[in-house]
Design a protein around this motif. Structure first.
Motif, PDB file in Angstrom:
ATOM      1  N   PHE A   1       2.579   2.528  -3.953  1.00 53.63           N
ATOM      2  CA  PHE A   1       2.433   2.734  -2.510  1.00 53.63           C
ATOM      3  C   PHE A   1       3.600   2.123  -1.743  1.00 53.63           C
ATOM      4  CE2 PHE A   1       0.702   2.250   1.755  1.00 53.63           C
ATOM      5  CZ  PHE A   1       0.068   3.470   1.936  1.00 53.63           C
TER       6      PHE A   1
ATOM      7  N   SER B   1      -1.018   0.810  -8.659  1.00 50.26           N
ATOM      8  CA  SER B   1      -1.351   1.603  -7.478  1.00 50.26           C
ATOM      9  C   SER B   1      -0.658   1.047  -6.237  1.00 50.26           C
ATOM     10  CB  SER B   1      -2.870   1.609  -7.275  1.00 50.26           C
ATOM     11  OG  SER B   1      -3.220   2.314  -6.107  1.00 50.26           O
ATOM     12  N   GLU B   2      -0.702  -0.262  -6.077  1.00 50.54           N
ATOM     13  CA  GLU B   2      -0.059  -0.902  -4.919  1.00 50.54           C
ATOM     14  C   GLU B   2       1.461  -0.808  -5.015  1.00 50.54           C
ATOM     15  OE1 GLU B   2      -3.741  -4.115  -4.472  1.00 50.54           O
ATOM     16  OE2 GLU B   2      -1.828  -4.722  -5.372  1.00 50.54           O
TER      17      GLU B   2
ATOM     18  N   ILE C   1      -0.354   7.581  -7.660  1.00 48.68           N
ATOM     19  CA  ILE C   1      -1.501   6.779  -7.191  1.00 48.68           C
ATOM     20  C   ILE C   1      -2.801   7.544  -7.415  1.00 48.68           C
ATOM     21  CG2 ILE C   1      -2.623   5.752  -5.176  1.00 48.68           C
ATOM     22  CD1 ILE C   1       0.209   5.262  -4.028  1.00 48.68           C
TER      23      ILE C   1
ATOM     24  N   TYR D   1      -1.878  -7.273   2.490  1.00 45.80           N
ATOM     25  CA  TYR D   1      -1.513  -5.863   2.560  1.00 45.80           C
ATOM     26  C   TYR D   1      -1.459  -5.356   3.995  1.00 45.80           C
ATOM     27  CZ  TYR D   1      -2.212  -6.333  -2.379  1.00 45.80           C
ATOM     28  OH  TYR D   1      -2.099  -6.767  -3.674  1.00 45.80           O
TER      29      TYR D   1
ATOM     30  N   ALA E   1      -3.286   8.037  -0.389  1.00 46.53           N
ATOM     31  CA  ALA E   1      -2.505   8.964  -1.212  1.00 46.53           C
ATOM     32  C   ALA E   1      -3.231  10.291  -1.390  1.00 46.53           C
ATOM     33  CB  ALA E   1      -2.217   8.325  -2.571  1.00 46.53           C
TER      34      ALA E   1
ATOM     35  N   TYR F   1      -7.620   1.337  -0.850  1.00 43.57           N
ATOM     36  CA  TYR F   1      -7.087   2.050   0.304  1.00 43.57           C
ATOM     37  C   TYR F   1      -5.909   2.930  -0.113  1.00 43.57           C
ATOM     38  CZ  TYR F   1      -9.732  -0.424   3.945  1.00 43.57           C
ATOM     39  OH  TYR F   1     -10.724  -0.898   4.756  1.00 43.57           O
ATOM     40  N   GLU F   2      -5.110   2.417  -1.037  1.00 42.12           N
ATOM     41  CA  GLU F   2      -3.942   3.181  -1.479  1.00 42.12           C
ATOM     42  C   GLU F   2      -4.353   4.531  -2.060  1.00 42.12           C
ATOM     43  OE1 GLU F   2      -2.744  -1.080  -1.310  1.00 42.12           O
ATOM     44  OE2 GLU F   2      -4.492   0.002  -2.107  1.00 42.12           O
ATOM     45  N   TYR F   3      -5.461   4.540  -2.818  1.00 40.35           N
ATOM     46  CA  TYR F   3      -5.944   5.807  -3.369  1.00 40.35           C
ATOM     47  C   TYR F   3      -6.367   6.745  -2.244  1.00 40.35           C
ATOM     48  CZ  TYR F   3      -8.836   9.362  -5.465  1.00 40.35           C
ATOM     49  OH  TYR F   3      -9.366  10.584  -5.811  1.00 40.35           O
TER      50      TYR F   3
ATOM     51  N   THR G   1      -0.466   5.928   7.037  1.00 44.89           N
ATOM     52  CA  THR G   1      -0.517   7.094   6.148  1.00 44.89           C
ATOM     53  C   THR G   1      -0.401   8.410   6.915  1.00 44.89           C
ATOM     54  OG1 THR G   1      -2.950   7.011   6.199  1.00 44.89           O
ATOM     55  CG2 THR G   1      -1.828   5.926   4.346  1.00 44.89           C
TER      56      THR G   1
ATOM     57  N   PHE H   1      -3.757   1.055   8.522  1.00 42.92           N
ATOM     58  CA  PHE H   1      -3.504   1.828   7.313  1.00 42.92           C
ATOM     59  C   PHE H   1      -3.608   3.328   7.606  1.00 42.92           C
ATOM     60  CE2 PHE H   1      -4.147   3.540   3.093  1.00 42.92           C
ATOM     61  CZ  PHE H   1      -3.326   2.746   2.308  1.00 42.92           C
TER      62      PHE H   1
ATOM     63  N   TYR I   1       2.082  -3.678   4.887  1.00 43.73           N
ATOM     64  CA  TYR I   1       2.132  -2.268   5.268  1.00 43.73           C
ATOM     65  C   TYR I   1       2.348  -2.113   6.768  1.00 43.73           C
ATOM     66  CZ  TYR I   1       0.051  -1.595   0.610  1.00 43.73           C
ATOM     67  OH  TYR I   1      -0.196  -1.597  -0.735  1.00 43.73           O
TER      68      TYR I   1
END
Length: 459
Positions: A409, A405-406, A431, A343, A445, A440-442, A320, A316, A347
């Motif tokens: 992303f 949120s997901e 997000i 995920y 982001a 994790y997405e937060y 990102t 992840f 991802y």
């Protein structure tokens, strides 16, 4: 398992009635003093001072030597003292608990006799000490009790003594082993009502409470519950400052509250006490946007040596940061594990798409999904990634803020692939606005938007 007479078993019987172990009394002097006190106690049966001193001396000798001779001696003293002071709770407690210890030492305990005694002493039912029925569990021959038998004994134990901490903890563990988390949580909540702020109860209770907040945060504001958890963990940390687990759990609560730097500080404290939290600290550092520290953490480790959670964090982190080749390399190891997440697969597979390797991306997805039970929402995310539904359809299928949120992303990753920078930034900002701090997405982001802001200020 064979029951051993040890300090561990004493703790099982009582958390509140322990006595401080002092230096062993010199035997000849102690025997002389004991004889004098015994003689005085016999001459003046209405005067309990000498007998109290004798009982205290015998207790000190027992605590220092822990053998059957001394336990019989101290029990005899407290037996006589209880006859003279039947309403003295300290005397009653010592007499009762010493007989529990003797039962363990001799592997013989008349449960029916002590049950009758216990029922005649309401005071004992209001403190943290084992009722006689608990001895049925401790003295049972190895493998003679089924799990159902143990559960029934523990239920009877708590019915007799609603203040017995180890009874709650044992039954909670039994229910948790059967995946009956609601029952476990209910037991701890009940215990907490009887004994507010008891640390042995509060610690596991808070774990159950906080675990439930991850899902609740998707649906509603959980700030009240988080503030309570925060206060509880402050109490736990203050009471046991060298307990690394408490510091790490406080770190988790702070992350749920959006207080990332304080969360990282607590994680660092946990690591300073126990290095087993190095992985969790790396995760906390990712949430603060400390790319340098996260990079250093992974640079010292071979990919094959990483646990699956670390692998997911590494994948992840690289996704990102648009390190597509490194993410793809990590996926080669990740996909061999059995405890992977949906995920991680979704991802991580996107890294192959960014490298122009669509076929490999699909192979990764197919291989990974064979190890995962898909939820309905997962299928919607997968359908979007495979261009089978639109962004509008994906958002319409989302049921809460966590889904949204997901959804944002995966849409952002698709926008990167299509070269739509403005759309990518818009999804990342959305997000952040949702404030699902634990996701994790937060974290990803938030870090991306921070870099965009810094870059814009320099241009």
């Amino acid at each position: 398992m064979k029951i051993f007479y040890s300090s561990f078993l004493i703790l099982l019987l009582s958390a509140c009635a322990s006595t401080k172990k002092e230096a062993s009394t010199s035997l000849p002097m102690a025997e002389s003093n004991a004889s004098q006190l015994a003689s005085k106690a016999a001459r003046y049966p209405k005067d309990t001072v000498a007998l109290t001193q004798l009982a205290a001396m015998h207790l000190e000798q027992y605590e220092a030597n822990k053998n059957l001779y001394y336990i019989n001696q101290v029990i005899a003293s407290y037996d006589e003292l209880l006859k003279r002071q039947p309403y003295n709770h300290d005397v009653l407690l010592q007499f009762y608990r010493l007989n529990l210890f003797k039962g363990l030492a001799t592997h013989h305990y008349d449960i029916a006799h002590w049950q009758a005694f216990y029922q005649q002493q309401p005071f004992l039912q209001t403190i943290d000490i084992a009722p006689p029925s608990y001895m049925e569990l401790l003295l049972a021959p190895q493998d003679s009790l089924s799990n159902n038998d143990r559960i029934n004994i523990l239920k009877n134990t708590l019915a007799e003594s609603p203040y017995f901490v180890n009874g709650y903890l044992a039954l909670t563990a039994m229910y948790a082993a059967r995946d009956k988390m609601q029952l476990s949580s209910f037991l701890l909540e009940t215990a907490n009502k009887h004994m507010p702020n008891n640390l042995e109860i509060l610690a596991p209770l808070n774990e159950f409470r906080v675990e439930g907040l991850f899902d609740k945060a998707c649906e509603r504001d959980v700030s009240v519950e988080l503030n309570q958890a925060f206060e509880d963990y402050k109490l736990l940390v203050k009471s046991a400052p060298e307990n690394a687990d408490y510091h790490m759990q406080l770190s988790t609560v702070l992350r749920l509250m959006g207080r990332m730097r304080m969360s990282s500080f607590s994680a660092k404290k946990a690591v300073s006490i126990s290095p087993r939290f190095q992985s969790a600290l790396a995760e906390a550092q990712f949430w603060t946007g400390n790319d340098k520290t996260v990079t250093e953490y992974f640079s010292t480790k071979a990919i094959a040596s990483l646990n699956t959670n670390d692998l997911y964090l590494a994948i992840f982190f690289n996704v990102t940061n648009f390190n597509w080749q490194q993410a793809a390399t990590l996926m080669e190891e990740y996909i061999t594990r059995n405890d992977i997440s949906f995920y991680g697969v979704l991802y991580g597979a996107h890294a192959y798409k960014m490298l122009g390797q669509e076929d490999l991306a699909q192979q990764i997805i197919v291989t990974g999904l064979n190890k995962i039970t898909l939820k309905p929402w997962h299928k919607q995310m997968l359908n979007f990634a495979n261009q089978q539904i639109s962004s509008e359809q994906l958002m319409a299928a989302s049921q809460n803020k966590c889904d949204q949120s997901e959804a944002y992303f995966i849409q952002a990753l698709t926008a990167v692939q299509e070269g739509k920078t403005a759309v990518f930034e818009q999804h990342m900002a959305s997000i952040v606005d949702l404030k699902i701090y634990s996701f994790y997405e937060y974290a990803g982001a938030k870090n991306i938007m921070k870099k965009i802001t810094i870059a814009a200020s320099k241009s």
